[in-house]
Scaffold this motif. Structure first.
Motif, short mmCIF file in Angstrom:
data_model
loop_
_atom_site.label_atom_id
_atom_site.label_comp_id
_atom_site.label_asym_id
_atom_site.label_seq_id
_atom_site.Cartn_x
_atom_site.Cartn_y
_atom_site.Cartn_z
N GLY A 1 15.11 -49.04 23.36
CA GLY A 1 14.71 -50.40 23.69
C GLY A 1 15.89 -51.34 23.81
O GLY A 1 15.71 -52.51 24.13
N GLY A 2 17.09 -50.88 23.55
CA GLY A 2 18.24 -51.75 23.63
C GLY A 2 18.25 -52.81 22.56
O GLY A 2 18.90 -53.85 22.70
N GLU A 3 17.52 -52.60 21.46
CA GLU A 3 17.49 -53.57 20.37
C GLU A 3 17.92 -52.86 19.09
O GLU A 3 17.77 -51.66 18.94
CB GLU A 3 16.08 -54.14 20.21
CG GLU A 3 15.03 -53.09 19.92
CD GLU A 3 13.64 -53.67 19.79
OE1 GLU A 3 13.52 -54.90 19.77
OE2 GLU A 3 12.68 -52.88 19.70
N VAL A 4 18.46 -53.66 18.19
CA VAL A 4 18.93 -53.08 16.95
C VAL A 4 17.75 -52.87 16.00
O VAL A 4 16.78 -53.65 16.00
CB VAL A 4 20.00 -53.98 16.30
CG1 VAL A 4 19.40 -55.30 15.84
CG2 VAL A 4 20.66 -53.26 15.12
N LEU A 5 17.80 -51.80 15.24
CA LEU A 5 16.80 -51.51 14.22
C LEU A 5 17.50 -51.52 12.87
O LEU A 5 18.46 -50.77 12.65
CB LEU A 5 16.15 -50.14 14.47
CG LEU A 5 15.23 -49.58 13.39
CD1 LEU A 5 14.05 -50.52 13.16
CD2 LEU A 5 14.73 -48.19 13.77
N LEU A 6 17.06 -52.39 11.97
CA LEU A 6 17.65 -52.50 10.64
C LEU A 6 16.76 -51.83 9.62
O LEU A 6 15.57 -52.14 9.51
CB LEU A 6 17.84 -53.97 10.26
CG LEU A 6 18.42 -54.22 8.86
CD1 LEU A 6 19.85 -53.71 8.76
CD2 LEU A 6 18.35 -55.71 8.51
N TYR A 7 17.34 -50.90 8.87
CA TYR A 7 16.63 -50.22 7.80
C TYR A 7 17.03 -50.81 6.44
O TYR A 7 18.21 -51.07 6.20
CB TYR A 7 16.98 -48.73 7.77
CG TYR A 7 16.23 -47.87 8.75
CD1 TYR A 7 14.96 -47.38 8.44
CD2 TYR A 7 16.79 -47.52 9.97
CE1 TYR A 7 14.27 -46.57 9.32
CE2 TYR A 7 16.10 -46.70 10.86
CZ TYR A 7 14.85 -46.23 10.53
OH TYR A 7 14.16 -45.42 11.41
N GLY A 8 16.05 -50.98 5.59
CA GLY A 8 16.32 -51.16 4.17
C GLY A 8 16.21 -49.79 3.53
O GLY A 8 15.15 -49.16 3.57
N LEU B 1 23.29 -60.93 10.07
CA LEU B 1 22.96 -61.27 11.45
C LEU B 1 24.21 -61.41 12.32
O LEU B 1 24.21 -61.05 13.50
CB LEU B 1 22.14 -62.56 11.51
CG LEU B 1 20.73 -62.47 10.92
CD1 LEU B 1 20.07 -63.84 10.90
CD2 LEU B 1 19.88 -61.48 11.72
N GLY B 2 25.28 -61.93 11.73
CA GLY B 2 26.51 -62.09 12.48
C GLY B 2 27.19 -60.78 12.83
O GLY B 2 27.97 -60.72 13.79
N ALA B 3 26.92 -59.73 12.05
CA ALA B 3 27.58 -58.44 12.27
C ALA B 3 26.72 -57.45 13.06
O ALA B 3 27.25 -56.45 13.56
CB ALA B 3 27.97 -57.81 10.93
N LEU B 4 25.41 -57.72 13.16
CA LEU B 4 24.53 -56.77 13.84
C LEU B 4 24.94 -56.57 15.30
O LEU B 4 25.19 -57.55 16.01
CB LEU B 4 23.08 -57.26 13.79
CG LEU B 4 22.31 -57.08 12.49
CD1 LEU B 4 20.93 -57.70 12.62
CD2 LEU B 4 22.20 -55.61 12.09
N PRO B 5 25.00 -55.32 15.74
CA PRO B 5 25.27 -55.07 17.17
C PRO B 5 24.02 -55.36 17.99
O PRO B 5 22.96 -55.72 17.46
CB PRO B 5 25.61 -53.57 17.18
CG PRO B 5 24.87 -53.01 16.02
CD PRO B 5 24.85 -54.08 14.97
N HIS B 6 24.12 -55.21 19.30
CA HIS B 6 23.00 -55.51 20.19
C HIS B 6 21.99 -54.36 20.26
O HIS B 6 20.88 -54.53 20.77
CB HIS B 6 23.52 -55.83 21.60
CG HIS B 6 24.31 -57.09 21.66
ND1 HIS B 6 23.76 -58.33 21.42
CD2 HIS B 6 25.64 -57.31 21.91
CE1 HIS B 6 24.69 -59.26 21.53
NE2 HIS B 6 25.84 -58.67 21.84
N GLY B 7 22.36 -53.20 19.77
CA GLY B 7 21.45 -52.08 19.80
C GLY B 7 21.84 -51.05 18.76
O GLY B 7 22.83 -51.20 18.05
N GLY B 8 21.03 -50.00 18.64
CA GLY B 8 21.34 -48.93 17.69
C GLY B 8 20.67 -49.13 16.35
O GLY B 8 19.71 -49.88 16.20
N VAL B 9 21.20 -48.45 15.34
CA VAL B 9 20.61 -48.43 14.00
C VAL B 9 21.63 -48.92 12.99
O VAL B 9 22.80 -48.52 13.02
CB VAL B 9 20.16 -47.00 13.63
CG1 VAL B 9 19.64 -46.95 12.19
CG2 VAL B 9 19.09 -46.51 14.60
#
Length: 277
Positions: free
Chosen positions: A10-17, A93-101
């Protein structure tokens, strides 16, 4: 479709806890390890922002190579300090890339008194479209009970989990014979717990453990073990009221002598108290 696949396609980042468990790196779930290996960044909570903490230590023990992806996130040590959690969210939020995990790690389970809980609230406010998933971890009290072969609850017993500090009166009200109390941050309960034991004596059974599953694990289970105040933040206790107080105590309290009956099937075995004199 798996969450990590959705994040890539989807070209969006996925953040896991990600829950790291109580400390022993071998207690991470297979999914937790897989997600950490696939993450481009691993956000690590550090109490003072100096790159130290239990979560970082677990990561290092698991695989020192994971530290190359680690991003320290300073978190407050007590309470829901909104402004500090807002700064922590800004770091993520400032470090998150535009995609990936990516992952945010948390000792224990992320949704059980975890730092990820507070961070998640801020992330939801500031970026409600952010994809977030959670990988559960083994809570410390579950691992501690396993290490002692001590059942947490059985039958109709209930389990109540309380973070310290806790007052003696609160414990007395909860321990009704059917409730098992798990005290987290037991180091904040020591004075009140000593007061509680002074009143309850042998009517309760309890044990505590510090640094569960780690080489420096330490156990306690009597009043003498609480003589000092050197138990650390990573200490928990499990407390329950005995179903039947020791018979010698019951006899002494009543000031009477138990008489074993001789009638009936149980009486003939001499195993049942018929009445008190």
């Amino acid at each position: 479709m798996r969450g990590e696949d959705r994040g890539r396609e989807g070209g969006e980042v996925l953040l896991y806890g990600v829950g790291l468990g109580p400390g022993d790196p071998e207690l991470l779930t297979l999914k937790a390890r897989k997600v950490l290996e696939e993450s481009s960044l691993i956000f690590v909570p550090t109490p003072r922002g100096n790159g130290t903490g239990r979560a970082l230590s677990i990561l290092s023990s698991l695989d020192p190579g994971l530290l190359r992806k680690a991003v320290p996130v300073e978190i407050p040590m007590a309470g829901d300090a909104g402004s500090k959690w807002d700064r922590a969210a800004s770091t993520v939020l400032g470090a998150l890339p535009h995609g990936g995990v990516c992952s945010f790690v948390n000792e224990g389970d992320p949704l059980l008194y975890g730092s990820f809980l507070h961070l998640l609230r801020q992330l939801r406010k500031r970026r409600p479209d952010l994809r977030v998933e959670v990988v559960s971890g083994i809570p410390s009290f579950i691992a501690a009970a396993a290490g002692r072969l001590a059942p947490l609850a059985s039958g109709r017993e209930r389990v109540v989990i309380l973070p310290g500090p806790v007052e003696a009166g609160e414990l007395e009200e909860l321990l009704d014979g059917r409730t098992v109390v798990v005290l987290l941050k037991f180091n904040l309960c020591l004075e009140e717990f000593r007061r509680f034991l002074a009143r309850e004596g042998e009517r309760v059974e309890w044990w505590c453990v510090e640094n569960c599953t780690l080489p420096e694990e330490r156990l306690g289970g009597d009043l003498a073990s609480l003589s000092g105040n050197d138990w650390n933040y990573f200490t928990l206790a499990v407390v329950r009221r005995r179903a039947v107080p020791p018979k010698r105590d019951a006899a002494e309290e009543r000031g009477r002598t138990p008489r074993v009956g001789s009638q009936g099937p149980e009486g003939r075995r001499g195993g049942r108290i018929e009445h008190w004199e």
